[in-house]
Scaffold this motif. Structure first.
Motif, PDB file in Angstrom:
ATOM      1  N   LYS A  35       0.837  -1.196   0.000  1.00  0.00           N
ATOM      2  CA  LYS A  35       0.000   0.000   0.000  1.00  0.00           C
ATOM      3  C   LYS A  35       0.877   1.253   0.000  1.00  0.00           C
ATOM      4  N   ILE A  36       1.907   1.256   0.822  1.00  0.00           N
ATOM      5  CA  ILE A  36       2.822   2.395   0.873  1.00  0.00           C
ATOM      6  C   ILE A  36       3.525   2.565  -0.472  1.00  0.00           C
ATOM      7  N   ASP A  37       4.022   1.476  -1.034  1.00  0.00           N
ATOM      8  CA  ASP A  37       4.707   1.546  -2.326  1.00  0.00           C
ATOM      9  C   ASP A  37       3.787   2.081  -3.421  1.00  0.00           C
ATOM     10  N   ALA A  38       2.522   1.657  -3.405  1.00  0.00           N
ATOM     11  CA  ALA A  38       1.564   2.130  -4.408  1.00  0.00           C
ATOM     12  C   ALA A  38       1.324   3.625  -4.262  1.00  0.00           C
ATOM     13  N   HIS A  39       1.180   4.101  -3.033  1.00  0.00           N
ATOM     14  CA  HIS A  39       0.972   5.535  -2.810  1.00  0.00           C
ATOM     15  C   HIS A  39       2.201   6.338  -3.236  1.00  0.00           C
ATOM     16  N   GLU A  44       4.851   9.870  -7.159  1.00  0.00           N
ATOM     17  CA  GLU A  44       5.977  10.104  -8.072  1.00  0.00           C
ATOM     18  C   GLU A  44       5.471  10.316  -9.497  1.00  0.00           C
ATOM     19  N   ALA A  45       4.460   9.538  -9.899  1.00  0.00           N
ATOM     20  CA  ALA A  45       3.903   9.678 -11.243  1.00  0.00           C
ATOM     21  C   ALA A  45       3.258  11.050 -11.437  1.00  0.00           C
ATOM     22  N   ARG A  46       2.731  11.607 -10.361  1.00  0.00           N
ATOM     23  CA  ARG A  46       2.133  12.945 -10.431  1.00  0.00           C
ATOM     24  C   ARG A  46       3.195  14.045 -10.362  1.00  0.00           C
ATOM     25  N   GLY A  47       4.418  13.656 -10.124  1.00  0.00           N
ATOM     26  CA  GLY A  47       5.485  14.644 -10.044  1.00  0.00           C
ATOM     27  C   GLY A  47       5.719  15.165  -8.641  1.00  0.00           C
ATOM     28  N   GLY A  48       4.961  14.662  -7.694  1.00  0.00           N
ATOM     29  CA  GLY A  48       5.121  15.083  -6.308  1.00  0.00           C
ATOM     30  C   GLY A  48       6.333  14.417  -5.687  1.00  0.00           C
ATOM     31  N   ALA A  49       6.894  15.082  -4.740  1.00  0.00           N
ATOM     32  CA  ALA A  49       8.056  14.508  -4.065  1.00  0.00           C
ATOM     33  C   ALA A  49       8.034  14.898  -2.602  1.00  0.00           C
TER      34      ALA A  49
END
Length: 65
Positions: A35-39, A44-49
């Motif tokens: 679940k953590i890895d998916a979030h 990351e795919a959204r560009g958030g960091a």
């Protein structure tokens, strides 16, 4: 798949209480990690960091580990 799951449950039920507890904890840990890895992957795919040190404690607090 259903038969495989039924067999796994039967095998788990045959374990001692302590071994069932250990197996249950291991499965919960695996589910939480997924679940953590998916979030994290979605962020990351959204560009958030966000720093790992910030994200993981928040998920653990929210999902119980």
């Amino acid at each position: 798949m259903n038969q495989t799951l039924r067999n796994a449950i039967r095998a788990a039920e045959a374990l001692s209480e302590a071994d069932q507890e250990e197996l249950g904890r291991a499965l919960m840990d695996m589910a939480l990690r997924k679940k953590i890895d998916a979030h994290l992957a979605a962020a990351e795919a959204r560009g958030g960091a966000k720093p790992h040190e910030e994200v993981v404690p928040a998920f653990r607090a929210r999902y119980g580990k």
